[in-house]
Scaffold this motif. Structure first.
Motif, PDB file in Angstrom:
ATOM      1  N   UNK A  86     -33.074 105.999-107.574  1.00  0.00           N
ATOM      2  CA  UNK A  86     -31.720 106.427-107.931  1.00  0.00           C
ATOM      3  C   UNK A  86     -31.583 107.937-107.865  1.00  0.00           C
ATOM      4  N   UNK A  87     -32.623 108.643-108.287  1.00  0.00           N
ATOM      5  CA  UNK A  87     -32.584 110.104-108.222  1.00  0.00           C
ATOM      6  C   UNK A  87     -32.485 110.590-106.777  1.00  0.00           C
ATOM      7  N   UNK A  88     -33.276 109.980-105.887  1.00  0.00           N
ATOM      8  CA  UNK A  88     -33.257 110.389-104.483  1.00  0.00           C
ATOM      9  C   UNK A  88     -31.900 110.111-103.844  1.00  0.00           C
ATOM     10  N   UNK A  89     -31.339 108.949-104.119  1.00  0.00           N
ATOM     11  CA  UNK A  89     -30.039 108.606-103.547  1.00  0.00           C
ATOM     12  C   UNK A  89     -28.941 109.507-104.103  1.00  0.00           C
ATOM     13  N   UNK A  90     -29.005 109.801-105.393  1.00  0.00           N
ATOM     14  CA  UNK A  90     -28.008 110.676-106.000  1.00  0.00           C
ATOM     15  C   UNK A  90     -28.092 112.077-105.408  1.00  0.00           C
ATOM     16  N   UNK A  91     -29.331 112.543-105.195  1.00  0.00           N
ATOM     17  CA  UNK A  91     -29.523 113.876-104.626  1.00  0.00           C
ATOM     18  C   UNK A  91     -28.919 113.942-103.225  1.00  0.00           C
ATOM     19  N   UNK A  92     -29.105 112.889-102.445  1.00  0.00           N
ATOM     20  CA  UNK A  92     -28.554 112.854-101.086  1.00  0.00           C
ATOM     21  C   UNK A  92     -27.024 112.907-101.120  1.00  0.00           C
ATOM     22  N   UNK A  93     -26.420 112.145-102.010  1.00  0.00           N
ATOM     23  CA  UNK A  93     -24.954 112.140-102.117  1.00  0.00           C
ATOM     24  C   UNK A  93     -24.415 113.499-102.557  1.00  0.00           C
ATOM     25  N   UNK A  94     -25.040 114.080-103.560  1.00  0.00           N
ATOM     26  CA  UNK A  94     -24.572 115.360-104.081  1.00  0.00           C
ATOM     27  C   UNK A  94     -24.728 116.470-103.054  1.00  0.00           C
ATOM     28  N   UNK A  95     -25.833 116.446-102.302  1.00  0.00           N
ATOM     29  CA  UNK A  95     -26.028 117.470-101.286  1.00  0.00           C
ATOM     30  C   UNK A  95     -24.987 117.346-100.176  1.00  0.00           C
ATOM     31  N   UNK A  96     -24.708 116.108 -99.774  1.00  0.00           N
ATOM     32  CA  UNK A  96     -23.690 115.877 -98.742  1.00  0.00           C
ATOM     33  C   UNK A  96     -22.311 116.353 -99.221  1.00  0.00           C
ATOM     34  N   UNK A  97     -22.038 116.192-100.514  1.00  0.00           N
ATOM     35  CA  UNK A  97     -20.744 116.587-101.068  1.00  0.00           C
ATOM     36  C   UNK A  97     -20.646 118.078-101.349  1.00  0.00           C
ATOM     37  N   UNK A  98     -21.735 118.806-101.151  1.00  0.00           N
ATOM     38  CA  UNK A  98     -21.718 120.241-101.384  1.00  0.00           C
ATOM     39  C   UNK A  98     -21.734 120.627-102.849  1.00  0.00           C
ATOM     40  N   UNK A  99     -22.251 119.763-103.700  1.00  0.00           N
ATOM     41  CA  UNK A  99     -22.242 120.014-105.138  1.00  0.00           C
ATOM     42  C   UNK A  99     -23.565 120.570-105.664  1.00  0.00           C
ATOM     43  N   UNK A 100     -24.474 120.871-104.765  1.00  0.00           N
ATOM     44  CA  UNK A 100     -25.758 121.413-105.184  1.00  0.00           C
ATOM     45  C   UNK A 100     -25.937 122.823-104.628  1.00  0.00           C
ATOM     46  N   UNK A 101     -26.490 123.686-105.447  1.00  0.00           N
ATOM     47  CA  UNK A 101     -26.721 125.069-105.043  1.00  0.00           C
ATOM     48  C   UNK A 101     -28.223 125.327-104.957  1.00  0.00           C
ATOM     49  N   UNK A 102     -28.719 125.764-103.805  1.00  0.00           N
ATOM     50  CA  UNK A 102     -30.169 126.007-103.676  1.00  0.00           C
ATOM     51  C   UNK A 102     -30.623 127.170-104.551  1.00  0.00           C
ATOM     52  N   UNK A 103     -31.838 127.098-104.999  1.00  0.00           N
ATOM     53  CA  UNK A 103     -32.431 128.214-105.723  1.00  0.00           C
ATOM     54  C   UNK A 103     -33.195 129.094-104.744  1.00  0.00           C
ATOM     55  N   UNK A 104     -33.493 130.306-105.180  1.00  0.00           N
ATOM     56  CA  UNK A 104     -34.286 131.206-104.354  1.00  0.00           C
ATOM     57  C   UNK A 104     -35.728 130.710-104.296  1.00  0.00           C
TER      58      UNK A 104
END
Length: 205
Positions: A86-104
């Motif tokens: 569930x974590x992996x699938x959620x991460x994929x959805x959120x990244x596709x939606x542009x809701x995640x910000x990469x860290x340095x």
């Protein structure tokens, strides 16, 4: 390491690809399996205790790779069931939606300096614990220091006056507690010198 992929677009299919070992060979096999002609895959993963080796490997293989802090990943208030899939699938959805910000992400030299500084910090914490253990030992035997400042030369002189406890085992424990403090302080001095030497050639000096 759980892996999920998603196609572009709001209705793009999310697929769970399974769990692989966090090794270079396993990652290489996965990227070959998922690579599509004419398409450029973008990868993201949660930062964790394994460092940034995966990020460097994927970048070397030619992938755009982002590392995301778990602390800033949006969570549904009622979503309490946590599994790797569930974590992996959620991460994929959120990244596709542009809701995640990469860290340095640090390079190898910066991460090496981090390790050195982190080790010194851990040594300082160990020193604090070792000192508290020695004070607790003395307190159990009714030995209280009546001055306000601890770990000065005068305080150590007071500690070293207790050269013989009633039981030899207690004397051994006492000497070992003191020796632990000395050893940790030597470690800190060694790390201090290493940091001073490393900073000379560090670009963030």
């Amino acid at each position: 390491m759980a892996v999920a992929t998603t196609e572009e677009g709001r209705n793009g299919e999310v697929r769970f690809q399974g769990v692989i070992e966090n090794t270079a060979d396993s990652v290489l096999r996965l990227t070959k399996r998922l690579a599509a002609p004419g398409a450029r895959a973008v990868v993201c993963y949660e930062a964790g205790p394994c460092g940034y080796g995966l990020h460097r490997l994927l970048t070397k293989l030619g992938f755009d790779c982002a590392v995301v802090s778990p602390a800033i990943i949006p969570r549904r208030s009622g979503d309490r069931i946590k599994t790797d899939r569930r974590d992996a699938e959620m991460l994929a959805r959120l990244w596709r939606a542009g809701e995640l910000k990469p860290i340095w992400t640090p390079d190898e030299a910066q991460e090496a300096m981090r390790d050195l500084i982190r080790t010194r910090k851990q040594a300082l914490e160990a020193l604090k614990i070792a000192k508290q253990q020695l004070l607790s030992f003395l307190l159990r035997h009714g030995l209280r220091y009546d001055r306000p400042t601890y770990w000065t030369k005068i305080h150590w002189r007071w500690i070293n006056e207790f050269r013989k406890f009633r039981c030899p085992h207690q004397q051994l424990a006492f000497e070992e507690l003191k020796r632990a403090i000395r050893q940790i302080k030597e470690r800190i001095s060694t790390l201090d010198l290493a940091i001073e030497d490393a900073v000379k050639d560090w670009r963030f000096a």
